[in-house]
Design a protein around this motif. Sequence first.
Motif, PDB file in Angstrom:
ATOM      1  N   ILE A 143       0.915  -1.200  -0.052  1.00  0.00           N
ATOM      2  CA  ILE A 143       0.077   0.275   0.059  1.00  0.00           C
ATOM      3  C   ILE A 143       1.088   1.322  -0.029  1.00  0.00           C
ATOM      4  CG2 ILE A 143      -1.855   1.434   1.298  1.00  0.00           C
ATOM      5  CD1 ILE A 143      -2.817  -1.349   2.593  1.00  0.00           C
ATOM      6  N   HIS A 144       0.885   2.056  -1.176  1.00  0.00           N
ATOM      7  CA  HIS A 144       1.526   3.123  -1.419  1.00  0.00           C
ATOM      8  C   HIS A 144       0.695   4.509  -1.023  1.00  0.00           C
ATOM      9  CE1 HIS A 144       4.652   0.881  -3.366  1.00  0.00           C
ATOM     10  NE2 HIS A 144       3.512   0.164  -3.901  1.00  0.00           N
ATOM     11  N   THR A 145       1.141   5.149   0.034  1.00  0.00           N
ATOM     12  CA  THR A 145       0.509   6.346   0.481  1.00  0.00           C
ATOM     13  C   THR A 145       1.328   7.666   0.369  1.00  0.00           C
ATOM     14  OG1 THR A 145       0.909   6.002   2.830  1.00  0.00           O
ATOM     15  CG2 THR A 145      -1.237   5.400   1.923  1.00  0.00           C
ATOM     16  N   SER A 146       2.401   7.528  -0.147  1.00  0.00           N
ATOM     17  CA  SER A 146       3.379   8.761  -0.016  1.00  0.00           C
ATOM     18  C   SER A 146       4.462   8.293  -0.833  1.00  0.00           C
ATOM     19  CB  SER A 146       4.154   8.989   1.449  1.00  0.00           C
ATOM     20  OG  SER A 146       5.143  10.110   1.407  1.00  0.00           O
ATOM     21  N   ALA A 147       4.248   7.859  -2.114  1.00  0.00           N
ATOM     22  CA  ALA A 147       5.027   7.403  -3.108  1.00  0.00           C
ATOM     23  C   ALA A 147       6.355   8.267  -3.348  1.00  0.00           C
ATOM     24  CB  ALA A 147       4.157   7.151  -4.344  1.00  0.00           C
ATOM     25  N   TYR A 148       5.900   9.639  -3.582  1.00  0.00           N
ATOM     26  CA  TYR A 148       6.592  10.656  -3.815  1.00  0.00           C
ATOM     27  C   TYR A 148       7.502  11.485  -2.422  1.00  0.00           C
ATOM     28  CZ  TYR A 148       5.536   9.536  -8.639  1.00  0.00           C
ATOM     29  OH  TYR A 148       5.379   9.046  -9.797  1.00  0.00           O
ATOM     30  N   GLY A 149       7.027  10.966  -1.545  1.00  0.00           N
ATOM     31  CA  GLY A 149       7.546  11.631  -0.029  1.00  0.00           C
ATOM     32  C   GLY A 149       8.424  10.638   0.416  1.00  0.00           C
ATOM     33  N   MET A 150       7.820   9.963   1.669  1.00  0.00           N
ATOM     34  CA  MET A 150       8.877   8.854   2.438  1.00  0.00           C
ATOM     35  C   MET A 150       8.865   7.548   1.763  1.00  0.00           C
ATOM     36  SD  MET A 150       8.115   9.674   6.535  1.00  0.00           S
ATOM     37  CE  MET A 150       9.769   8.962   6.889  1.00  0.00           C
ATOM     38  N   GLY A 151       7.865   7.292   0.895  1.00  0.00           N
ATOM     39  CA  GLY A 151       7.599   6.132   0.193  1.00  0.00           C
ATOM     40  C   GLY A 151       8.340   6.095  -1.108  1.00  0.00           C
ATOM     41  N   THR A 152       7.685   4.970  -1.866  1.00  0.00           N
ATOM     42  CA  THR A 152       8.418   4.774  -3.255  1.00  0.00           C
ATOM     43  C   THR A 152       7.245   4.485  -4.163  1.00  0.00           C
ATOM     44  OG1 THR A 152       9.945   3.558  -4.800  1.00  0.00           O
ATOM     45  CG2 THR A 152       8.857   2.534  -2.879  1.00  0.00           C
ATOM     46  N   SER A 153       7.395   4.878  -5.275  1.00  0.00           N
ATOM     47  CA  SER A 153       6.614   4.641  -6.447  1.00  0.00           C
ATOM     48  C   SER A 153       6.850   3.212  -7.165  1.00  0.00           C
ATOM     49  CB  SER A 153       6.455   5.601  -7.480  1.00  0.00           C
ATOM     50  OG  SER A 153       7.385   6.035  -8.195  1.00  0.00           O
ATOM     51  N   GLN A 154       7.879   2.813  -6.832  1.00  0.00           N
ATOM     52  CA  GLN A 154       8.166   1.370  -7.705  1.00  0.00           C
ATOM     53  C   GLN A 154       7.296   0.347  -7.276  1.00  0.00           C
ATOM     54  OE1 GLN A 154      12.245   0.503  -6.133  1.00  0.00           O
ATOM     55  NE2 GLN A 154      13.127   1.930  -7.945  1.00  0.00           N
ATOM     56  N   ARG A 155       6.932  -0.431  -8.319  1.00  0.00           N
ATOM     57  CA  ARG A 155       6.191  -1.685  -8.256  1.00  0.00           C
ATOM     58  C   ARG A 155       6.935  -2.870  -7.623  1.00  0.00           C
ATOM     59  NH1 ARG A 155       5.791   0.211 -13.441  1.00  0.00           N
ATOM     60  NH2 ARG A 155       3.688   0.825 -14.043  1.00  0.00           N
ATOM     61  N   LEU A 156       6.649  -3.145  -6.292  1.00  0.00           N
ATOM     62  CA  LEU A 156       7.543  -4.120  -5.501  1.00  0.00           C
ATOM     63  C   LEU A 156       6.645  -5.458  -5.287  1.00  0.00           C
ATOM     64  CD1 LEU A 156       8.551  -1.452  -2.811  1.00  0.00           C
ATOM     65  CD2 LEU A 156      10.011  -2.344  -4.584  1.00  0.00           C
ATOM     66  N   ALA A 157       5.317  -5.413  -5.385  1.00  0.00           N
ATOM     67  CA  ALA A 157       4.576  -6.531  -4.889  1.00  0.00           C
ATOM     68  C   ALA A 157       3.855  -7.345  -5.980  1.00  0.00           C
ATOM     69  CB  ALA A 157       3.610  -6.192  -3.774  1.00  0.00           C
ATOM     70  N   ASN A 158       3.097  -8.188  -5.591  1.00  0.00           N
ATOM     71  CA  ASN A 158       2.010  -8.959  -6.664  1.00  0.00           C
ATOM     72  C   ASN A 158       0.989  -7.720  -6.965  1.00  0.00           C
ATOM     73  OD1 ASN A 158       3.148 -11.382  -4.959  1.00  0.00           O
ATOM     74  ND2 ASN A 158       2.757 -12.052  -6.812  1.00  0.00           N
ATOM     75  N   VAL A 159       0.555  -7.396  -5.864  1.00  0.00           N
ATOM     76  CA  VAL A 159      -0.451  -6.263  -6.150  1.00  0.00           C
ATOM     77  C   VAL A 159      -0.039  -4.987  -5.408  1.00  0.00           C
ATOM     78  CG1 VAL A 159      -1.744  -7.052  -4.357  1.00  0.00           C
ATOM     79  CG2 VAL A 159      -2.653  -5.803  -6.268  1.00  0.00           C
ATOM     80  N   ASP A 160       0.074  -3.793  -5.991  1.00  0.00           N
ATOM     81  CA  ASP A 160       0.583  -2.503  -5.494  1.00  0.00           C
ATOM     82  C   ASP A 160      -0.675  -1.765  -5.462  1.00  0.00           C
ATOM     83  OD1 ASP A 160       3.838  -2.281  -5.056  1.00  0.00           O
ATOM     84  OD2 ASP A 160       3.262  -3.643  -6.651  1.00  0.00           O
ATOM     85  N   PHE A 161      -1.214  -1.250  -4.393  1.00  0.00           N
ATOM     86  CA  PHE A 161      -2.272  -0.285  -4.103  1.00  0.00           C
ATOM     87  C   PHE A 161      -1.799   1.253  -4.062  1.00  0.00           C
ATOM     88  CE2 PHE A 161      -3.895  -4.330  -2.672  1.00  0.00           C
ATOM     89  CZ  PHE A 161      -5.299  -4.366  -3.257  1.00  0.00           C
TER      90      PHE A 161
END
Length: 441
Positions: free
Chosen positions: A311-329
């Motif tokens: 679950i990506h809630t800060s893809a361009y902040g603390m998180g990443t926008s990279q696809r990492l899982a079987n399913v990325d939300f």
Amino acid sequence: MNPLRTICVLACLLAATVANPQAGSRRHSNSLNNVDQPSNWVSPREIEQLPSLKQVNLKKLQEMSLEEGATLLDQLYHLSQFNRVFKPDYTPEPSQVKGYIVGERGQKIEFNLNTLVQTVKRQQRFGDDEVTIFIQGLPENNSQVQKATRKLVKAYQQRYNLQPYPTTDSDNSSEEQRQRGSSEETRQQQRRRQGDDKEDTKTGDLIVIQLGNALEDFEQYATLNIERIGEIIGNRLVELTNTVNVPQEIIHLIGSGPAAHVAGVAGRQYTRQTGHKLRRITALDPSKIYGKPEEQLTGLARGDADFVDAIHTSAYGMGTSQRLANVDFFPNGPSTGVPGADNVVEASMRATRYFAESVRPGNERNFPAVAASSYQEYKQNKGYGKRAYMGIATDYDLQGDYMLQVNSKSPFGRSTPAQTQAGYHAVHQPWRQSAQGSRRQ
């Protein structure tokens, strides 16, 4: 960071900036085709204004606006990608990494990574049902992290029929009280339908590993040796299987922020040692990896467990926008944050809050999502495939990227169910009886 290394890095970055007139022009869109590249160098002025890693902490990020925090982290990330500036050389000692098991009466049974297995052995009926292990990735001395962790623990206490442990926290909103009352009523109705008026019994075990509390500042956060600490935790999971008879089929590993990548490494280590995969790994706003080992892939990836969801809630902040899982939300699409989050820390913690909401009995399908390659495509109703649900009830056969809308306040899900939904155990544990039957006496 070593002063000489810093001077060399800045000199090289200045040269790269001169060669690239587009330096500093970073634009984030809601499309997954716009993944950050090291070519988005920061400008010379931005380099001069960057604080030292010791000066960056969650309190500082929380005091900044969402965009300011995201810009700072973006600059530090691009700096880290130049010539592998940040080395993954920080590994907390296992004795420094604390944690606790939530007991049947809701009490915290404390341990450190050296004593985890021995502590589990002393618990009666541990592993008779599902075992959830949550690896916390940020320090709990931050109010947003503390709140999100507390919500997740309370949700699992409800799901597993563990009595809430005493708390002096006053943050019991009317909405939370309403959800708690609704959940209690739902369980009573289920018991009446089943003709069973007996007191609820424990249906699962929850372990919290407080890895984030061993990260004192951004330098330790950025240079965390994900591989080493992941292997340590993976070895502990192997010990749980070999000495406590906890089969891999009932282990659900959850990691937030950098701990999402630690969970992935732990899953791979478990597979290397046993030849079997964990049932599920869930990543809650997996972070960017600043310090990467040379000539080695690291971090979370699909295949680290039978099923991996993120679950990506800060893809361009603390998180990443990279696809990492079987399913990325991607709630409200890949962006710096989500509705209602005022800073990058709060945005990152929303992934934990969303997952916690879905864990509460009756809320499993609060977050309907649709497969789409961009948020714009989703809003134009151009998504494709069947409807899916983000959270505890995610189907294990899902693949790809999913978008959804969320509310700015709790309840965050846009689809609060009007009737009782099938519980997690009914949906995802057809193997429970066979797993129990296979356990050694």
